[in-house]
Design an enzyme around this catalytic site. Structure first.
Site, short mmCIF file in Angstrom:
data_model
loop_
_atom_site.label_atom_id
_atom_site.label_comp_id
_atom_site.label_asym_id
_atom_site.label_seq_id
_atom_site.Cartn_x
_atom_site.Cartn_y
_atom_site.Cartn_z
N LYS A 1 97.24 88.55 -8.17
CA LYS A 1 96.02 88.55 -9.02
C LYS A 1 95.15 89.76 -8.74
O LYS A 1 93.96 89.66 -8.46
CB LYS A 1 95.25 87.24 -8.85
CG LYS A 1 96.08 86.03 -9.25
CD LYS A 1 95.31 84.74 -9.26
CE LYS A 1 96.17 83.57 -9.67
NZ LYS A 1 97.23 83.20 -8.73
P1 OMP Z 1 101.33 74.23 -7.61
O1 OMP Z 1 100.13 73.60 -8.19
O2 OMP Z 1 101.56 73.85 -6.18
O3 OMP Z 1 102.56 74.05 -8.45
O4 OMP Z 1 101.04 75.81 -7.52
C1 OMP Z 1 100.61 76.56 -8.60
C2 OMP Z 1 100.77 78.04 -8.32
O5 OMP Z 1 100.40 78.78 -9.49
C3 OMP Z 1 99.86 78.57 -7.21
O6 OMP Z 1 100.52 79.66 -6.58
C4 OMP Z 1 98.65 79.07 -7.94
O7 OMP Z 1 97.99 80.10 -7.23
C5 OMP Z 1 99.26 79.60 -9.23
N1 OMP Z 1 98.38 79.57 -10.42
C6 OMP Z 1 97.73 78.42 -10.78
O8 OMP Z 1 97.93 77.36 -10.20
N2 OMP Z 1 96.86 78.44 -11.84
C7 OMP Z 1 96.63 79.55 -12.56
O9 OMP Z 1 95.86 79.50 -13.50
C8 OMP Z 1 97.29 80.73 -12.23
C9 OMP Z 1 98.23 80.71 -11.22
C10 OMP Z 1 99.09 81.90 -11.10
O10 OMP Z 1 98.64 82.99 -11.49
O11 OMP Z 1 100.24 81.79 -10.74
#
Ligand code: OMP
Length: 263
Positions: free
Chosen positions: A94
């Protein structure tokens, strides 16, 4: 090969849009792993080994590695080098800054690490993004509408009857090559997903939020889901906190692999 071609090939080879998120939170790793950079490295390598037949992409979130400083970055590097060459990689960092600084962020991700793609925060505007798009063979995922509740604070604010995230999606398409431009669109944002897809029918969406964040895949697939990369992190990584974690991660990844099949 351009990153987008690698992505298409990787998805077609496995017939899935599943991306496994490498978010090795040391608080959640099984107790056999030390709470250290080496510990999260060993855990992540085992997860990759257990899921590589089902993952068309891996997304590595830098936060869990930066926590450990230089040793964490070394761990990240070793993990990256152990991802099979034909699987698409996303640096979830990011990034973005004024142009002069952004170019160093971009070179770090693409020249040093050689990731296929990166997540970038677009709020500093065009000049903060250009350095990333100069890597014309790579893919850049701009935060569009994020999965968290804080998306309401800025991204869903209205400016002249349009949400900020809509403006980001529209404007960035005027600035950059479509093939290199993707958007992060949270699975928890069903109505916004529909709008985002209307605005960018052919761009890849990186979709987090399924699993631990409660995003509903069945609702999502009512809209034009593809092209997309659907990320699941915790629900796979921590399917078990016991010695059988790799076996359980393998099973969970297979479930998502099937659920996210392309055809
Ligand atoms: P889980 O919720 O464990 O599946 O993880 C979600 C992953 O996606 C994490 O690495 C977050 O940092 C990332 N993420 C989000 O959850 N929401 C977003 O809006 C954006 C991201 C991202 O850019 O990957």
């Amino acid at each position: 090969m351009k990153a987008i071609e690698k992505l298409r090939k990787s998805q077609e080879r496995l017939n899935t849009s599943l991306c496994v998120g490498i978010d090795p939170d040391f608080n959640k790793t099984p107790s056999i792993f030390p709470k250290s950079a080496k510990g999260i490295e060993e855990f992540s390598l085992k997860i990759i080994d257990a899921t590589k037949d089902f993952a068309s992409a891996y997304k590595i979130n830098f936060a869990f590695f930066e926590y450990f400083g230089s040793k964490g970055l070394e761990a990240l590097e070793n993990i990256f080098n152990n991802i099979p060459d034909n699987i698409f990689t996303i640096a979830d960092a990011k990034r973005s800054d004024i142009g002069n600084s952004s170019q160093f962020y971009a070179k770090a991700i693409f020249n040093h690490f050689n990731f296929d793609s990166v997540t970038v925060n677009p709020l500093m505007g065009k000049d903060s993004l250009v350095s990333f798009f100069e890597f014309t063979d790579k893919m850049i995922f701009l935060l569009g509408i994020t999965s968290n509740s804080g998306a309401d604070d800025f991204l869903k604010l209205y400016f002249n009857d349009k949400h900020l995230f809509e403006i980001i999606i529209e404007k960035s398409q005027l600035w950059f090559e479509q093939d290199n431009l993707g958007f992060v669109v949270g699975a928890t944002q069903i109505n916004e997903f529909k709008t985002a897809r209307q605005l960018a029918p052919n761009n890849y969406f990186l979709i987090p939020g399924i699993g631990s964040q409660g995003g509903d895949f069945n609702k999502l697939k009512e809209y034009k889901l593809n092209p997309s990369i659907i990320n699941v992190s915790r629900d796979i990584l921590f399917a078990s906190s016991q010695i059988d974690f790799a076996e359980k991660a393998n099973k969970k990844a297979q479930e998502y692999f099937n659920l996210f099949s392309l055809f």
